[in-house]
Design a protein around this motif. Structure first.
Motif, PDB file in Angstrom:
ATOM      1  N   LEU A   1       0.835  -1.203   0.000  1.00 45.74           N
ATOM      2  CA  LEU A   1       0.000   0.000   0.000  1.00 45.74           C
ATOM      3  C   LEU A   1       0.873   1.256   0.000  1.00 45.74           C
ATOM      4  O   LEU A   1       0.536   2.255  -0.658  1.00 45.74           O
ATOM      5  N   ALA A   2       1.998   1.211   0.716  1.00 46.69           N
ATOM      6  CA  ALA A   2       2.917   2.361   0.729  1.00 46.69           C
ATOM      7  C   ALA A   2       3.460   2.611  -0.674  1.00 46.69           C
ATOM      8  O   ALA A   2       3.563   3.762  -1.126  1.00 46.69           O
ATOM      9  N   LEU A   3       3.770   1.517  -1.362  1.00 46.41           N
ATOM     10  CA  LEU A   3       4.289   1.634  -2.727  1.00 46.41           C
ATOM     11  C   LEU A   3       3.239   2.271  -3.640  1.00 46.41           C
ATOM     12  O   LEU A   3       3.537   3.178  -4.435  1.00 46.41           O
ATOM     13  N   LEU A   4       1.981   1.807  -3.503  1.00 43.91           N
ATOM     14  CA  LEU A   4       0.907   2.363  -4.332  1.00 43.91           C
ATOM     15  C   LEU A   4       0.677   3.837  -3.990  1.00 43.91           C
ATOM     16  O   LEU A   4       0.439   4.661  -4.876  1.00 43.91           O
ATOM     17  N   ALA A   5       0.781   4.173  -2.688  1.00 39.81           N
ATOM     18  CA  ALA A   5       0.604   5.567  -2.274  1.00 39.81           C
ATOM     19  C   ALA A   5       1.681   6.443  -2.901  1.00 39.81           C
ATOM     20  O   ALA A   5       1.408   7.556  -3.376  1.00 39.81           O
ATOM     21  N   ALA A   6       2.918   5.931  -2.936  1.00 44.22           N
ATOM     22  CA  ALA A   6       4.018   6.690  -3.532  1.00 44.22           C
ATOM     23  C   ALA A   6       3.755   6.917  -5.019  1.00 44.22           C
ATOM     24  O   ALA A   6       3.934   8.029  -5.545  1.00 44.22           O
ATOM     25  N   PHE A   7       3.314   5.858  -5.701  1.00 42.69           N
ATOM     26  CA  PHE A   7       3.002   5.943  -7.125  1.00 42.69           C
ATOM     27  C   PHE A   7       1.897   6.982  -7.341  1.00 42.69           C
ATOM     28  O   PHE A   7       1.976   7.840  -8.230  1.00 42.69           O
ATOM     29  N   PHE A   8       0.871   6.934  -6.479  1.00 42.00           N
ATOM     30  CA  PHE A   8      -0.247   7.865  -6.592  1.00 42.00           C
ATOM     31  C   PHE A   8       0.225   9.317  -6.397  1.00 42.00           C
ATOM     32  O   PHE A   8      -0.129  10.208  -7.168  1.00 42.00           O
ATOM     33  N   LEU A   9       1.048   9.554  -5.374  1.00 44.68           N
ATOM     34  CA  LEU A   9       1.527  10.919  -5.090  1.00 44.68           C
ATOM     35  C   LEU A   9       2.385  11.441  -6.236  1.00 44.68           C
ATOM     36  O   LEU A   9       2.315  12.615  -6.605  1.00 44.68           O
ATOM     37  N   TRP A  10       3.188  10.555  -6.797  1.00 42.52           N
ATOM     38  CA  TRP A  10       4.026  10.935  -7.942  1.00 42.52           C
ATOM     39  C   TRP A  10       3.128  11.366  -9.111  1.00 42.52           C
ATOM     40  O   TRP A  10       3.363  12.392  -9.746  1.00 42.52           O
ATOM     41  N   GLY A  11       2.062  10.587  -9.366  1.00 43.30           N
ATOM     42  CA  GLY A  11       1.132  10.930 -10.452  1.00 43.30           C
ATOM     43  C   GLY A  11       0.390  12.229 -10.144  1.00 43.30           C
ATOM     44  O   GLY A  11       0.169  13.053 -11.027  1.00 43.30           O
ATOM     45  N   TYR A  12       0.011  12.401  -8.873  1.00 40.61           N
ATOM     46  CA  TYR A  12      -0.700  13.611  -8.457  1.00 40.61           C
ATOM     47  C   TYR A  12       0.174  14.830  -8.725  1.00 40.61           C
ATOM     48  O   TYR A  12      -0.260  15.815  -9.324  1.00 40.61           O
ATOM     49  N   ALA A  13       1.438  14.751  -8.289  1.00 40.93           N
ATOM     50  CA  ALA A  13       2.366  15.871  -8.438  1.00 40.93           C
ATOM     51  C   ALA A  13       2.597  16.176  -9.922  1.00 40.93           C
ATOM     52  O   ALA A  13       2.579  17.342 -10.336  1.00 40.93           O
ATOM     53  N   SER A  14       2.782  15.141 -10.713  1.00 41.04           N
ATOM     54  CA  SER A  14       3.073  15.360 -12.138  1.00 41.04           C
ATOM     55  C   SER A  14       1.903  16.047 -12.821  1.00 41.04           C
ATOM     56  O   SER A  14       2.093  16.941 -13.651  1.00 41.04           O
ATOM     57  N   HIS A  15       0.675  15.643 -12.480  1.00 42.96           N
ATOM     58  CA  HIS A  15      -0.487  16.276 -13.098  1.00 42.96           C
ATOM     59  C   HIS A  15      -0.624  17.719 -12.652  1.00 42.96           C
ATOM     60  O   HIS A  15      -0.860  18.611 -13.464  1.00 42.96           O
ATOM     61  N   ALA A  16      -0.466  17.953 -11.350  1.00 43.78           N
ATOM     62  CA  ALA A  16      -0.627  19.312 -10.827  1.00 43.78           C
ATOM     63  C   ALA A  16       0.394  20.241 -11.475  1.00 43.78           C
ATOM     64  O   ALA A  16       0.062  21.344 -11.921  1.00 43.78           O
ATOM     65  N   PHE A  17       1.651  19.779 -11.561  1.00 47.08           N
ATOM     66  CA  PHE A  17       2.680  20.633 -12.148  1.00 47.08           C
ATOM     67  C   PHE A  17       2.412  20.874 -13.633  1.00 47.08           C
ATOM     68  O   PHE A  17       2.658  21.961 -14.155  1.00 47.08           O
ATOM     69  N   GLY A  18       1.866  19.852 -14.312  1.00 47.36           N
ATOM     70  CA  GLY A  18       1.531  20.010 -15.727  1.00 47.36           C
ATOM     71  C   GLY A  18       0.496  21.104 -15.948  1.00 47.36           C
ATOM     72  O   GLY A  18       0.487  21.766 -16.993  1.00 47.36           O
ATOM     73  N   ALA A  19      -0.389  21.309 -14.958  1.00 44.09           N
ATOM     74  CA  ALA A  19      -1.450  22.308 -15.114  1.00 44.09           C
ATOM     75  C   ALA A  19      -0.919  23.722 -14.956  1.00 44.09           C
ATOM     76  O   ALA A  19      -1.528  24.682 -15.428  1.00 44.09           O
ATOM     77  N   VAL A  20       0.250  23.855 -14.274  1.00 44.99           N
ATOM     78  CA  VAL A  20       0.801  25.189 -14.013  1.00 44.99           C
ATOM     79  C   VAL A  20       1.086  25.933 -15.324  1.00 44.99           C
ATOM     80  O   VAL A  20       0.712  27.094 -15.485  1.00 44.99           O
ATOM     81  N   GLN A  21       1.700  25.222 -16.279  1.00 44.51           N
ATOM     82  CA  GLN A  21       2.074  25.869 -17.538  1.00 44.51           C
ATOM     83  C   GLN A  21       0.862  26.355 -18.335  1.00 44.51           C
ATOM     84  O   GLN A  21       0.986  27.213 -19.203  1.00 44.51           O
ATOM     85  N   ASP A  22      -0.315  25.778 -18.045  1.00 44.14           N
ATOM     86  CA  ASP A  22      -1.506  26.088 -18.830  1.00 44.14           C
ATOM     87  C   ASP A  22      -2.396  27.156 -18.188  1.00 44.14           C
ATOM     88  O   ASP A  22      -3.476  27.430 -18.711  1.00 44.14           O
ATOM     89  N   VAL A  23      -1.976  27.717 -17.065  1.00 46.24           N
ATOM     90  CA  VAL A  23      -2.845  28.654 -16.336  1.00 46.24           C
ATOM     91  C   VAL A  23      -3.444  29.709 -17.266  1.00 46.24           C
ATOM     92  O   VAL A  23      -4.659  29.893 -17.325  1.00 46.24           O
ATOM     93  N   LEU A  24      -2.562  30.397 -18.014  1.00 44.73           N
ATOM     94  CA  LEU A  24      -3.041  31.519 -18.840  1.00 44.73           C
ATOM     95  C   LEU A  24      -3.912  31.017 -19.990  1.00 44.73           C
ATOM     96  O   LEU A  24      -4.998  31.545 -20.241  1.00 44.73           O
ATOM     97  N   ALA A  25      -3.434  29.967 -20.684  1.00 46.01           N
ATOM     98  CA  ALA A  25      -4.205  29.426 -21.812  1.00 46.01           C
ATOM     99  C   ALA A  25      -5.556  28.912 -21.341  1.00 46.01           C
ATOM    100  O   ALA A  25      -6.585  29.152 -21.974  1.00 46.01           O
ATOM    101  N   ASP A  26      -5.563  28.217 -20.193  1.00 49.11           N
ATOM    102  CA  ASP A  26      -6.811  27.655 -19.678  1.00 49.11           C
ATOM    103  C   ASP A  26      -7.779  28.760 -19.269  1.00 49.11           C
ATOM    104  O   ASP A  26      -8.974  28.681 -19.557  1.00 49.11           O
ATOM    105  N   ARG A  27      -7.254  29.800 -18.599  1.00 52.79           N
ATOM    106  CA  ARG A  27      -8.138  30.899 -18.189  1.00 52.79           C
ATOM    107  C   ARG A  27      -8.734  31.581 -19.415  1.00 52.79           C
ATOM    108  O   ARG A  27      -9.922  31.903 -19.438  1.00 52.79           O
ATOM    109  N   ALA A  28      -7.881  31.784 -20.429  1.00 53.62           N
ATOM    110  CA  ALA A  28      -8.364  32.450 -21.645  1.00 53.62           C
ATOM    111  C   ALA A  28      -9.468  31.626 -22.301  1.00 53.62           C
ATOM    112  O   ALA A  28     -10.412  32.161 -22.874  1.00 53.62           O
TER     113      ALA A  28
END
Lengths: 386, 115
Positions: free
Chosen positions: A265-292
């Motif tokens: 379960l710890a391993l799966l949690a780590a995998f999940f957090l890694w995916g969570y972080a990658s998605h969140a950071f991916g959204a940062v670059q799109d802030v302006l385009a997404d708002r527009a």
């Protein structure tokens, strides 16, 4: 289940495929020709099935057949040609409406570069919990390699149509702008390719693996389809996105009857957090385009800085979680460091300078391959040490 | 004689290819289109077989005509070729039938001109 019941299920699935091809593929079938083909096929089946059974190529469990037979051929065998005559001409006509360039666009909409990211978690999880290569392994891996991605990204592109047109970053390696006339073919291809594998995995698995598989596929659908469309809801966006990749691993473990230990379960949690972080950071670059474009995400609601910081903390937590997994899992904490190095400089990013985060994000495409390689080595090490 | 069934399947498949080539029915009409249709058909029927085997409905015979190679329990390698043959035959028949019907002036499917 009797042979007749199995036939009804499969004929139902064939009819569903034909219906989807007619409705979404706008297939125009000559039913007279299909009927003519069926007539010939039924006669051929009557003749050759008898021969094949007579020489002992295969046989049937006596209690599972109805007992109605044409010579030696059980009546149920005739469902096979009925299904092919019902389904294949429709699919042929539906696909015939596409141009060669369209096929490429539909395939591109499934992000071939990311195929391995969903197939691999399933394959690794299943293989390590069963230690043998079976039909389920092959079917599951193929299912999570192509159909699952077509369902995820293709349908995403259909519902993102409006916003994609306004986003210049989509259209290259990171995605394809899908012309409106291809929306139906994409839904068609996603449904057609998903059904057989899904049916199989549901049939061979336990109720738990079946439930998890359905949840996994539902997660893919609610990500982009209204009314839930979790990709536009803060926090839920990164959670569902991460589960797209952790989900196949969980399904693989359930199909392989893995023991759900705290280390796992710890391993799966780590995998999940890694995916969570990658998605969140991916959204940062799109802030302006997404708002527009009037699109919402964690980043547009909470701002680039907060989102980037959430991503950095989630990466660090992934590193901590993996330390709690079984040996040699903790070594994977090293793999988190390159991500931290790439995202940490954006700790103070502002909304105005958020497009610069794309530089960091581009690193991910390569870092993910490196991480996959590192994780593979660790998995092999773990498997050998067992 | 082991392998006779496989050999017969391959010969029959060869006949399908020759008919396809001669009359431009399936792969010679649209290779990508044909491949997509055939793959879907074979995967679908393969799932059907696998479920039947899993449910204990069909069993591989002990016929000496089988080559003896199995892809999975009770699933001989010949079955894949059989499923390809069934799908190929279905589509050769269908396209030929659309042409036959449209030549007679009926409402045809996709006519006789190779695209």
């Amino acid at each position: 289940m009797s042979y007749a019941a199995l036939d009804l299920v499969m004929l139902g699935a064939a009819a569903l495929i034909a219906l989807v091809a007619v409705v979404f593929g706008r297939a125009r079938v000559s039913w007279a020709a299909a009927g003519l083909a069926l007539a010939v096929l039924l006669v051929a089946t009557g003749v050759f099935d008898n021969l094949m059974i007579a020489v002992g190529l295969f046989h049937y469990a006596p209690h599972s057949v109805l007992g109605v037979a044409v010579g030696r051929a059980p009546l149920e065998d005739f469902a096979y040609p009925l299904a092919t005559a019902l389904m294949l001409p429709v699919v042929w006509e539906a696909v015939g409406r596409w141009q060669p360039a369209d096929v490429r666009t539909v395939i591109a909409s499934s992000r071939p570069i990311s195929w391995v990211n969903t197939a691999y978690p399933f394959a690794a999880a299943y293989l390590l919990s069963t230690t043998n290569i079976s039909v389920t392994f092959v079917v599951g891996t193929l299912f999570f390699l192509v159909p699952y991605n077509l369902l995820m990204y293709g349908i995403n592109d259909v519902f993102d149509y409006e916003s994609d047109l306004r986003n210049p970053r989509k259209g290259g390696v990171e995605g394809a702008v899908l012309p409106k006339r291809l929306h139906r073919p994409v839904i068609l291809a996603a449904t057609l390719s998903t059904l057989p594998g899904m049916l199989y995995l549901l049939a061979v698995g336990s109720w738990l693996s079946g439930l998890l598989l359905v949840l996994c596929v539902l997660g893919v659908l609610i990500y982009s389809t209204p009314p839930l469309r979790t990709k536009e809801r803060p926090v839920a966006d990164s959670i569902t996105s991460s589960l797209h990749f952790v989900g196949p691993a969980i399904v693989g473990l359930a199909l392989g009857d893995a023991a759900w230990t705290p280390q796992l379960l710890a391993l799966l949690a780590a995998f999940f957090l890694w995916g969570y972080a990658s998605h969140a950071f991916g959204a940062v670059q799109d802030v302006l385009a997404d708002r527009a474009a009037g699109i919402s995400s964690t980043a547009t609601v909470w701002g680039a800085r907060v989102t980037a910081r959430i991503a950095i903390v989630a990466y660090a937590l992934a590193g901590v979680a993996v330390l709690l997994s079984g040996w040699p899992g903790p070594l994977a904490a090293i793999l988190v460091i390159p991500y931290l190095l790439v995202v940490a400089p954006h700790w103070n990013v502002t909304d105005e300078r958020s497009p610069e985060a794309n530089r960091g994000w581009k690193w991910f495409l390569w870092l993910n391959q490196l991480t996959g390689f590192g994780v593979t080595l660790l998995l092999i090490w773990w498997a050998l040490g067992r | 004689m082991p392998g006779v069934y496989l050999a017969l399947l391959l010969i029959t498949l060869g006949c399908m290819v020759i008919l396809d080539w001669r009359y431009r029915l399936f792969f010679w009409r649209g290779p990508v289109r044909a491949a997509a249709t055939l793959i879907l058909g074979v995967v679908f029927l393969g799932v059907w077989d696998a479920l039947g085997i899993g449910l204990g409905i069909f069993f591989r015979g002990d016929s000496p005509l089988l080559a003896g190679l199995t892809l999975a329990p009770e699933f001989p390698v010949e079955e894949v070729f059989f499923l390809v043959l069934l799908c190929y035959l279905t589509m050769n028949l269908y396209v030929a039938a659309t042409r036959l019907l449209s030549r007679r002036g009926g409402v045809g499917g996709d006519g006789g001109n190779p695209s």
